[in-house]
Design a protein around this motif. Structure first.
Motif, PDB file in Angstrom:
ATOM      1  N   GLU A  66       0.858  -1.178   0.000  1.00 36.43           N
ATOM      2  CA  GLU A  66       0.000   0.000   0.000  1.00 36.43           C
ATOM      3  C   GLU A  66       0.905   1.243   0.000  1.00 36.43           C
ATOM      4  OE1 GLU A  66      -2.721   3.055   0.973  1.00 36.43           O
ATOM      5  OE2 GLU A  66      -1.045   2.553   2.274  1.00 36.43           O
ATOM      6  N   PRO A  67       0.582   2.292  -0.763  1.00 34.30           N
ATOM      7  CA  PRO A  67       1.471   3.457  -0.871  1.00 34.30           C
ATOM      8  C   PRO A  67       1.853   4.106   0.458  1.00 34.30           C
ATOM      9  CG  PRO A  67      -0.202   3.566  -2.572  1.00 34.30           C
ATOM     10  CD  PRO A  67      -0.572   2.411  -1.666  1.00 34.30           C
ATOM     11  N   ARG A  68       0.990   4.049   1.463  1.00 32.81           N
ATOM     12  CA  ARG A  68       1.308   4.684   2.759  1.00 32.81           C
ATOM     13  C   ARG A  68       1.861   3.679   3.771  1.00 32.81           C
ATOM     14  NH1 ARG A  68      -4.492   6.948   2.191  1.00 32.81           N
ATOM     15  NH2 ARG A  68      -4.611   4.721   2.400  1.00 32.81           N
ATOM     16  N   ALA A  69       2.297   2.534   3.302  1.00 37.36           N
ATOM     17  CA  ALA A  69       2.802   1.490   4.205  1.00 37.36           C
ATOM     18  C   ALA A  69       4.002   1.984   5.009  1.00 37.36           C
ATOM     19  CB  ALA A  69       3.195   0.253   3.408  1.00 37.36           C
ATOM     20  N   VAL A  70       4.130   1.459   6.225  1.00 36.36           N
ATOM     21  CA  VAL A  70       5.266   1.767   7.093  1.00 36.36           C
ATOM     22  C   VAL A  70       5.820   0.458   7.652  1.00 36.36           C
ATOM     23  CG1 VAL A  70       4.495   4.088   7.729  1.00 36.36           C
ATOM     24  CG2 VAL A  70       3.743   2.125   9.082  1.00 36.36           C
ATOM     25  N   ARG A  71       7.066   0.518   8.088  1.00 34.07           N
ATOM     26  CA  ARG A  71       7.704  -0.643   8.715  1.00 34.07           C
ATOM     27  C   ARG A  71       8.437  -0.165   9.956  1.00 34.07           C
ATOM     28  NH1 ARG A  71      12.527  -3.548   9.040  1.00 34.07           N
ATOM     29  NH2 ARG A  71      12.226  -5.807   9.095  1.00 34.07           N
TER      30      ARG A  71
ATOM     31  N   GLU B 266       7.917 -11.188  12.350  1.00 32.57           N
ATOM     32  CA  GLU B 266       7.349 -10.039  11.650  1.00 32.57           C
ATOM     33  C   GLU B 266       5.842 -10.184  11.598  1.00 32.57           C
ATOM     34  OE1 GLU B 266       9.935  -7.837   8.637  1.00 32.57           O
ATOM     35  OE2 GLU B 266      10.193  -9.944   8.086  1.00 32.57           O
ATOM     36  N   THR B 267       5.177  -9.108  11.957  1.00 31.81           N
ATOM     37  CA  THR B 267       3.722  -9.064  11.852  1.00 31.81           C
ATOM     38  C   THR B 267       3.364  -8.075  10.758  1.00 31.81           C
ATOM     39  OG1 THR B 267       3.455  -9.631  14.183  1.00 31.81           O
ATOM     40  CG2 THR B 267       1.563  -8.612  13.072  1.00 31.81           C
ATOM     41  N   PHE B 268       2.618  -8.561   9.787  1.00 37.39           N
ATOM     42  CA  PHE B 268       2.191  -7.774   8.635  1.00 37.39           C
ATOM     43  C   PHE B 268       0.721  -7.419   8.803  1.00 37.39           C
ATOM     44  CE2 PHE B 268       5.536 -10.575   7.284  1.00 37.39           C
ATOM     45  CZ  PHE B 268       6.310  -9.844   6.410  1.00 37.39           C
ATOM     46  N   ARG B 269       0.370  -6.164   8.630  1.00 39.21           N
ATOM     47  CA  ARG B 269      -1.034  -5.765   8.560  1.00 39.21           C
ATOM     48  C   ARG B 269      -1.422  -5.839   7.083  1.00 39.21           C
ATOM     49  NH1 ARG B 269      -4.401  -2.933  11.986  1.00 39.21           N
ATOM     50  NH2 ARG B 269      -3.503  -4.508  13.351  1.00 39.21           N
ATOM     51  N   ILE B 270      -2.229  -6.852   6.759  1.00 41.34           N
ATOM     52  CA  ILE B 270      -2.690  -7.076   5.392  1.00 41.34           C
ATOM     53  C   ILE B 270      -4.199  -7.253   5.460  1.00 41.34           C
ATOM     54  CG2 ILE B 270      -2.519  -8.535   3.333  1.00 41.34           C
ATOM     55  CD1 ILE B 270       0.247  -9.474   4.466  1.00 41.34           C
ATOM     56  N   PRO B 271      -4.953  -6.181   5.246  1.00 42.76           N
ATOM     57  CA  PRO B 271      -6.414  -6.302   5.332  1.00 42.76           C
ATOM     58  C   PRO B 271      -6.945  -7.354   4.351  1.00 42.76           C
ATOM     59  CG  PRO B 271      -5.766  -3.996   5.302  1.00 42.76           C
ATOM     60  CD  PRO B 271      -4.539  -4.805   4.982  1.00 42.76           C
ATOM     61  N   GLN B 272      -7.913  -8.117   4.835  1.00 39.56           N
ATOM     62  CA  GLN B 272      -8.485  -9.177   4.024  1.00 39.56           C
ATOM     63  C   GLN B 272      -9.157  -8.635   2.770  1.00 39.56           C
ATOM     64  OE1 GLN B 272     -10.890 -11.746   6.554  1.00 39.56           O
ATOM     65  NE2 GLN B 272      -9.464 -11.384   8.238  1.00 39.56           N
ATOM     66  N   ASP B 273      -9.640  -7.397   2.828  1.00 33.03           N
ATOM     67  CA  ASP B 273     -10.320  -6.810   1.673  1.00 33.03           C
ATOM     68  C   ASP B 273      -9.385  -5.957   0.802  1.00 33.03           C
ATOM     69  OD1 ASP B 273      -9.956  -4.716   3.421  1.00 33.03           O
ATOM     70  OD2 ASP B 273     -12.011  -3.971   3.302  1.00 33.03           O
ATOM     71  N   ASP B 274      -8.105  -5.920   1.121  1.00 39.17           N
ATOM     72  CA  ASP B 274      -7.107  -5.174   0.347  1.00 39.17           C
ATOM     73  C   ASP B 274      -5.778  -5.900   0.514  1.00 39.17           C
ATOM     74  OD1 ASP B 274      -5.571  -3.295  -1.016  1.00 39.17           O
ATOM     75  OD2 ASP B 274      -5.421  -1.958   0.709  1.00 39.17           O
ATOM     76  N   LEU B 275      -5.521  -6.872  -0.291  1.00 40.51           N
ATOM     77  CA  LEU B 275      -4.371  -7.751  -0.106  1.00 40.51           C
ATOM     78  C   LEU B 275      -3.061  -7.056  -0.472  1.00 40.51           C
ATOM     79  CD1 LEU B 275      -5.880 -11.125  -1.343  1.00 40.51           C
ATOM     80  CD2 LEU B 275      -5.415 -10.406   1.012  1.00 40.51           C
ATOM     81  N   ARG B 276      -2.754  -6.003   0.316  1.00 35.51           N
ATOM     82  CA  ARG B 276      -1.483  -5.295   0.217  1.00 35.51           C
ATOM     83  C   ARG B 276      -0.961  -5.077   1.633  1.00 35.51           C
ATOM     84  NH1 ARG B 276      -2.782   0.037  -3.031  1.00 35.51           N
ATOM     85  NH2 ARG B 276      -4.522   0.010  -1.585  1.00 35.51           N
TER      86      ARG B 276
ATOM     87  N   HIS C 173       0.163  -3.046   4.613  1.00 34.12           N
ATOM     88  CA  HIS C 173      -0.065  -1.696   5.121  1.00 34.12           C
ATOM     89  C   HIS C 173       0.939  -1.336   6.217  1.00 34.12           C
ATOM     90  CE1 HIS C 173      -4.214  -0.722   3.451  1.00 34.12           C
ATOM     91  NE2 HIS C 173      -3.872  -1.877   2.915  1.00 34.12           N
ATOM     92  N   ARG C 174       1.392  -2.335   6.952  1.00 35.21           N
ATOM     93  CA  ARG C 174       2.313  -2.087   8.057  1.00 35.21           C
ATOM     94  C   ARG C 174       3.064  -3.368   8.359  1.00 35.21           C
ATOM     95  NH1 ARG C 174       2.147   1.327  13.184  1.00 35.21           N
ATOM     96  NH2 ARG C 174       3.446   0.158  14.641  1.00 35.21           N
ATOM     97  N   ILE C 175       4.325  -3.209   8.772  1.00 41.08           N
ATOM     98  CA  ILE C 175       5.137  -4.338   9.214  1.00 41.08           C
ATOM     99  C   ILE C 175       5.767  -3.960  10.542  1.00 41.08           C
ATOM    100  CG2 ILE C 175       7.072  -5.874   8.703  1.00 41.08           C
ATOM    101  CD1 ILE C 175       6.745  -5.038   5.728  1.00 41.08           C
ATOM    102  N   ASP C 176       5.682  -4.866  11.492  1.00 40.54           N
ATOM    103  CA  ASP C 176       6.386  -4.718  12.775  1.00 40.54           C
ATOM    104  C   ASP C 176       7.318  -5.903  12.914  1.00 40.54           C
ATOM    105  OD1 ASP C 176       5.182  -2.388  14.427  1.00 40.54           O
ATOM    106  OD2 ASP C 176       3.445  -3.371  13.499  1.00 40.54           O
ATOM    107  N   ALA C 177       8.616  -5.626  13.028  1.00 38.01           N
ATOM    108  CA  ALA C 177       9.631  -6.682  13.095  1.00 38.01           C
ATOM    109  C   ALA C 177      10.324  -6.675  14.452  1.00 38.01           C
ATOM    110  CB  ALA C 177      10.651  -6.508  11.985  1.00 38.01           C
ATOM    111  N   LYS C 178      10.523  -7.870  14.974  1.00 35.88           N
ATOM    112  CA  LYS C 178      11.311  -8.064  16.181  1.00 35.88           C
ATOM    113  C   LYS C 178      12.435  -9.027  15.818  1.00 35.88           C
ATOM    114  CE  LYS C 178       7.270  -7.606  19.083  1.00 35.88           C
ATOM    115  NZ  LYS C 178       6.278  -8.319  19.856  1.00 35.88           N
TER     116      LYS C 178
END
Length: 116
Positions: free
Chosen positions: A26-31, A95-105, A107-112
């Protein structure tokens, strides 16, 4: 058909191939990595995957364990990094990815990252 796990798997594949062009982002994705913001937009994340020196040392990703909880996909894996054909360190990455079920892109990644 793509699933949320397929989207996250495309990201892991890009860590190894150094080609972020096929990763649905997604264009506004962050990590965030250990709480620090390491990608500020989808384009920044894609450029980092494709040419970032921090990813060039990745030699292998293995032992992936996937879980899906709503819009969040988490993968726990071992990452091997090194130089000149030699593995110098192995770390556990969650890594946890925020990938909405209705928009398979992505949106956010949180890595440990931690020692195994």
């Amino acid at each position: 058909m793509n699933t949320q796990v397929d989207v996250a798997r495309a990201y892991l594949d890009a860590l190894l191939s150094h080609d972020g062009n096929t990763v649905p982002i997604e264009p506004r994705a962050v990590r965030y990595e250990v709480g620090l913001k390491t990608a500020f937009s989808g384009n920044h994340l894609r450029r980092s995957l494709s040419g970032g020196p921090q990813y060039r040392v990745i030699r292998a990703i293995r032992d992936c364990v996937w879980t899906v909880d709503g819009d969040d996909v988490t993968v726990d894996y071992l990452l091997e990094a090194g130089l000149f054909g030699r593995t110098l360190v192995t770390v556990r990455v969650i890594e946890t990815f925020r990938i909405p079920q209705d928009d398979l892109r992505i949106h956010r990644i949180d890595a440990k990252i931690r020692r195994p």
